[in-house]
Design a protein around this motif. Structure first.
Motif, PDB file in Angstrom:
ATOM      1  N   ARG A 104      -3.988  -2.270  20.820  1.00  0.00           N
ATOM      2  CA  ARG A 104      -3.155  -3.610  21.025  1.00  0.00           C
ATOM      3  C   ARG A 104      -3.032  -4.164  22.567  1.00  0.00           C
ATOM      4  NH1 ARG A 104       3.033  -2.074  21.165  1.00  0.00           N
ATOM      5  NH2 ARG A 104       2.143  -1.198  22.909  1.00  0.00           N
ATOM      6  N   ASP A 105      -2.857  -3.075  23.468  1.00  0.00           N
ATOM      7  CA  ASP A 105      -2.441  -3.300  24.743  1.00  0.00           C
ATOM      8  C   ASP A 105      -3.705  -3.998  25.562  1.00  0.00           C
ATOM      9  OD1 ASP A 105      -0.167  -2.377  24.458  1.00  0.00           O
ATOM     10  OD2 ASP A 105      -0.255  -0.380  25.205  1.00  0.00           O
ATOM     11  N   LYS A 106      -4.832  -3.889  24.763  1.00  0.00           N
ATOM     12  CA  LYS A 106      -5.990  -4.713  25.391  1.00  0.00           C
ATOM     13  C   LYS A 106      -6.123  -6.152  24.970  1.00  0.00           C
ATOM     14  CE  LYS A 106     -10.208  -3.246  25.870  1.00  0.00           C
ATOM     15  NZ  LYS A 106     -11.628  -2.947  25.686  1.00  0.00           N
ATOM     16  N   GLY A 107      -5.081  -6.556  24.252  1.00  0.00           N
ATOM     17  CA  GLY A 107      -4.756  -7.885  24.013  1.00  0.00           C
ATOM     18  C   GLY A 107      -5.376  -8.333  22.591  1.00  0.00           C
ATOM     19  N   ASN A 108      -5.265  -7.270  21.732  1.00  0.00           N
ATOM     20  CA  ASN A 108      -5.969  -7.382  20.446  1.00  0.00           C
ATOM     21  C   ASN A 108      -4.506  -7.414  19.377  1.00  0.00           C
ATOM     22  OD1 ASN A 108      -8.770  -7.282  20.865  1.00  0.00           O
ATOM     23  ND2 ASN A 108      -8.269  -5.161  21.605  1.00  0.00           N
ATOM     24  N   THR A 109      -4.891  -7.806  18.226  1.00  0.00           N
ATOM     25  CA  THR A 109      -3.888  -7.860  17.150  1.00  0.00           C
ATOM     26  C   THR A 109      -4.041  -6.866  16.156  1.00  0.00           C
ATOM     27  OG1 THR A 109      -3.451 -10.512  17.405  1.00  0.00           O
ATOM     28  CG2 THR A 109      -2.643  -9.475  15.480  1.00  0.00           C
ATOM     29  N   VAL A 110      -3.262  -5.921  15.852  1.00  0.00           N
ATOM     30  CA  VAL A 110      -3.598  -4.815  15.036  1.00  0.00           C
ATOM     31  C   VAL A 110      -2.862  -4.888  13.888  1.00  0.00           C
ATOM     32  CG1 VAL A 110      -3.729  -2.175  14.979  1.00  0.00           C
ATOM     33  CG2 VAL A 110      -4.221  -3.305  17.450  1.00  0.00           C
ATOM     34  N   LEU A 111      -3.609  -4.857  12.800  1.00  0.00           N
ATOM     35  CA  LEU A 111      -2.929  -4.820  11.493  1.00  0.00           C
ATOM     36  C   LEU A 111      -3.096  -3.544  10.799  1.00  0.00           C
ATOM     37  CD1 LEU A 111      -3.763  -8.484  10.224  1.00  0.00           C
ATOM     38  CD2 LEU A 111      -1.818  -7.737  11.842  1.00  0.00           C
ATOM     39  N   VAL A 112      -2.259  -2.713  10.225  1.00  0.00           N
ATOM     40  CA  VAL A 112      -2.304  -1.371   9.621  1.00  0.00           C
ATOM     41  C   VAL A 112      -1.647  -1.558   8.351  1.00  0.00           C
ATOM     42  CG1 VAL A 112      -2.169   0.983   9.806  1.00  0.00           C
ATOM     43  CG2 VAL A 112      -2.377  -0.624  11.925  1.00  0.00           C
ATOM     44  N   VAL A 113      -2.322  -1.086   7.208  1.00  0.00           N
ATOM     45  CA  VAL A 113      -1.767  -0.995   6.115  1.00  0.00           C
ATOM     46  C   VAL A 113      -1.264   0.637   5.950  1.00  0.00           C
ATOM     47  CG1 VAL A 113      -2.303  -0.783   3.325  1.00  0.00           C
ATOM     48  CG2 VAL A 113      -3.120  -2.787   4.871  1.00  0.00           C
ATOM     49  N   GLU A 114      -0.179   0.927   5.797  1.00  0.00           N
ATOM     50  CA  GLU A 114      -0.064   2.400   5.792  1.00  0.00           C
ATOM     51  C   GLU A 114       1.602   2.593   5.603  1.00  0.00           C
ATOM     52  OE1 GLU A 114      -0.526   5.490   6.185  1.00  0.00           O
ATOM     53  OE2 GLU A 114      -1.697   5.409   8.003  1.00  0.00           O
ATOM     54  N   HIS A 115       1.664   3.803   4.952  1.00  0.00           N
ATOM     55  CA  HIS A 115       2.967   4.172   4.575  1.00  0.00           C
ATOM     56  C   HIS A 115       3.548   5.240   5.167  1.00  0.00           C
ATOM     57  CE1 HIS A 115       1.052   7.151   1.909  1.00  0.00           C
ATOM     58  NE2 HIS A 115       0.307   6.229   1.571  1.00  0.00           N
ATOM     59  N   LYS A 116       2.842   5.852   6.134  1.00  0.00           N
ATOM     60  CA  LYS A 116       3.217   7.217   6.663  1.00  0.00           C
ATOM     61  C   LYS A 116       4.524   6.701   7.652  1.00  0.00           C
ATOM     62  CE  LYS A 116       0.063  10.507   6.184  1.00  0.00           C
ATOM     63  NZ  LYS A 116      -1.116  10.061   6.104  1.00  0.00           N
ATOM     64  N   PRO A 117       5.542   7.426   7.693  1.00  0.00           N
ATOM     65  CA  PRO A 117       6.553   7.153   8.806  1.00  0.00           C
ATOM     66  C   PRO A 117       6.345   7.257  10.189  1.00  0.00           C
ATOM     67  CG  PRO A 117       7.190   9.041   7.412  1.00  0.00           C
ATOM     68  CD  PRO A 117       6.014   8.400   6.779  1.00  0.00           C
ATOM     69  N   GLU A 118       5.273   8.004  10.519  1.00  0.00           N
ATOM     70  CA  GLU A 118       4.948   8.101  11.998  1.00  0.00           C
ATOM     71  C   GLU A 118       4.518   6.883  12.424  1.00  0.00           C
ATOM     72  OE1 GLU A 118       4.345  10.255   9.706  1.00  0.00           O
ATOM     73  OE2 GLU A 118       3.717  12.255  10.089  1.00  0.00           O
ATOM     74  N   THR A 119       3.633   6.172  11.510  1.00  0.00           N
ATOM     75  CA  THR A 119       2.949   4.861  12.026  1.00  0.00           C
ATOM     76  C   THR A 119       3.909   3.626  11.847  1.00  0.00           C
ATOM     77  OG1 THR A 119       0.910   5.839  11.236  1.00  0.00           O
ATOM     78  CG2 THR A 119       1.003   3.556  11.570  1.00  0.00           C
ATOM     79  N   ILE A 120       4.808   3.939  11.112  1.00  0.00           N
ATOM     80  CA  ILE A 120       5.620   2.617  10.959  1.00  0.00           C
ATOM     81  C   ILE A 120       6.629   2.807  12.102  1.00  0.00           C
ATOM     82  CG2 ILE A 120       7.584   1.789   9.552  1.00  0.00           C
ATOM     83  CD1 ILE A 120       6.432   3.034   7.202  1.00  0.00           C
ATOM     84  N   ALA A 121       6.840   3.986  12.613  1.00  0.00           N
ATOM     85  CA  ALA A 121       7.614   4.152  13.788  1.00  0.00           C
ATOM     86  C   ALA A 121       7.176   3.524  15.103  1.00  0.00           C
ATOM     87  CB  ALA A 121       8.026   5.652  14.099  1.00  0.00           C
ATOM     88  N   ILE A 122       5.799   3.239  14.968  1.00  0.00           N
ATOM     89  CA  ILE A 122       5.495   2.650  16.335  1.00  0.00           C
ATOM     90  C   ILE A 122       5.336   1.245  16.355  1.00  0.00           C
ATOM     91  CG2 ILE A 122       4.153   4.865  17.044  1.00  0.00           C
ATOM     92  CD1 ILE A 122       1.460   3.304  16.457  1.00  0.00           C
TER      93      ILE A 122
END
Ligand SMILES: [Zn+2]
Length: 417
Positions: A390-408
């Motif tokens: 993301r910080d390199k200027g990209n759009t990041v889309l993640v299908v995920e249900h783990k709370p650790e990933t939702i948190a970021i």
């Protein structure tokens, strides 16, 4: 530099989805901010994959494919426009999945991450003796590859007893190779050559007949009024079955190859894949094959010691790629590890490092449950990679249900059932 005035071109900061109805979606409309990390959640069947993969990534892929010539498009899947009222402000989408990497033995962790390409340039500039440009260190190019194994690092031997039963004659089915049974076309070319008595047991062949039977190079032979091409059985088996990737073989052929072929390390290059000139060139006592065989964590250390202003930016990039691999817990791999032998989780992280090192920006990266199968400490590392993309200027889309990933996530799109 003066701050540029705001322009109409700046008004495209969100991907607009209006009325998405692909699969089980019921007219979903959503704005997805660009250059942010968005996580899509929802129970199974809520349509999160239909939205991210079936709509956004699919339409991006379709629009890009349409820019290729009709000839090239004929090799691509025929994609139809997803069922959606409107989609605006898409960027090129790349899906980074856990699919294993192809069974091409010329692809290694080094080639797949581009680290080996950078290492080749470093050796072409600093290696002594100087043996040529970066191509001189490529095992996939004629100028660098070991001539004995053609850059594969191993040679194959055929087990004659898996190919023939010497106690039988040709008419009696002596050939055990698939597609060589009595009366098949291949069998007819051997018997029709007139070189052998088809009723003689193979063990009674003269040494010359045995040599011709197995090893005669392709030769035109006149039989009656016909010309046919004869080649020895071992020559033909190599051409028909060994030149192919194992994974692409039909199961019964693969079973035969597994029975009949043994791979041994190439004696000329000792498995290093490169010719003698490439292997003679060294930096601080190591040649490029030594470097490729090192654990990546050790190689990163070695590269840190290369201090030469003429290659400083290149070495910095190489170091960054190697350190990314270490950071995401792949420091135990080596650059010469064949990509096909990586697990799905390892393959996904190797692909991510490739994208992290890429000069492309403003890409939409799409992930499907990237943390599946990862240990808790590796989940944290994976999350770090997602944020760096993301910080390199990209759009990041993640299908995920783990709370650790939702948190970021910068944004969460929760799709109801
Ligand atoms: Zn070799």
């Amino acid at each position: 530099m003066q701050q540029p005035a705001r322009s109409a071109a700046d008004n495209h900061d969100v991907i607009e989805v209006r009325g998405a109805r692909e699969n089980n979606l019921t007219g979903v409309s959503v704005d997805i901010p660009k250059r942010r990390l968005t996580v899509f959640t929802g129970v199974s069947g809520s349509g999160k994959s239909s939205l991210v993969f079936g709509t956004i990534a699919a339409e991006s892929r379709r629009l890009i494919n349409e820019t290729y010539s009709a000839f090239l498009q004929s090799f691509m899947p025929n994609l139809s426009r997803p069922d959606v009222d409107s989609l605006r402000n898409l960027t090129p989408a790349i899906v980074v999945d856990q699919e294993r990497m192809g069974a091409n033995s010329r692809s290694t962790v080094g080639t797949a991450t581009d680290a080996y390409a950078m290492l080749r340039i470093v050796f072409s500039r600093l290696g002594t003796p100087h043996v040529g440009g970066a191509g001189a260190f490529s095992f996939n190019l004629a100028e660098g590859m070991c001539p004995a194994c053609e850059g594969l690092g191993r040679v194959s031997d055929l087990d004659v007893h898996a190919m023939v039963d010497v106690e039988r004659s040709l008419n009696d089915g002596a050939i055990l190779v698939p597609n060589f049974a009595v009366d098949t076309w291949y069998w007819q070319t051997i018997v029709g050559s007139g070189l052998f008595d088809p009723d003689l047991k193979l063990q009674d062949f003269t040494p010359q007949q045995w040599q011709d039977f197995l090893h005669k190079p392709a030769t035109k032979i006149k039989v009656g009024s016909n010309n046919l091409t004869y080649e020895g059985l071992a020559v033909k088996v190599r051409r028909l079955y060994l030149a192919k990737d194992r994974e692409s073989m039909q199961p019964h052929i693969r079973a035969f190859v597994d029975r009949a072929v043994t791979f041994t390390t190439c004696a000329d290059c000792n498995g290093a894949r490169l010719n003698a000139a490439a292997l003679s060139s060294r930096i601080a006592g190591r040649n490029i094959a030594d470097c490729s065989a090192m654990q990546i964590s050790d190689l990163a250390e070695f590269v840190r010691g290369i201090d030469d202003p003429s290659v400083a930016p290149l070495v910095a990039n190489l170091r960054e790629t190697l350190e990314s691999l270490v950071e995401i817990g792949l420091g135990y791999l080596s650059l010469d590890r064949e990509s096909a032998t990586l697990s799905g989780g390892e393959a996904q992280r190797v692909k991510m490092v490739r994208h992290l090192g890429s000069s492309l920006s403003d890409i939409t990266y799409v992930f499907d449950e990237p943390t599946v199968g990862l240990h808790p400490h590796d989940i944290a590392r994976m999350n770090g990679l997602l944020l760096r993309l993301r910080d390199k200027g990209n759009t990041v889309l993640v299908v995920e249900h783990k709370p650790e990933t939702i948190a970021i996530a910068d944004y969460v799109v929760d799709l109801g059932p």
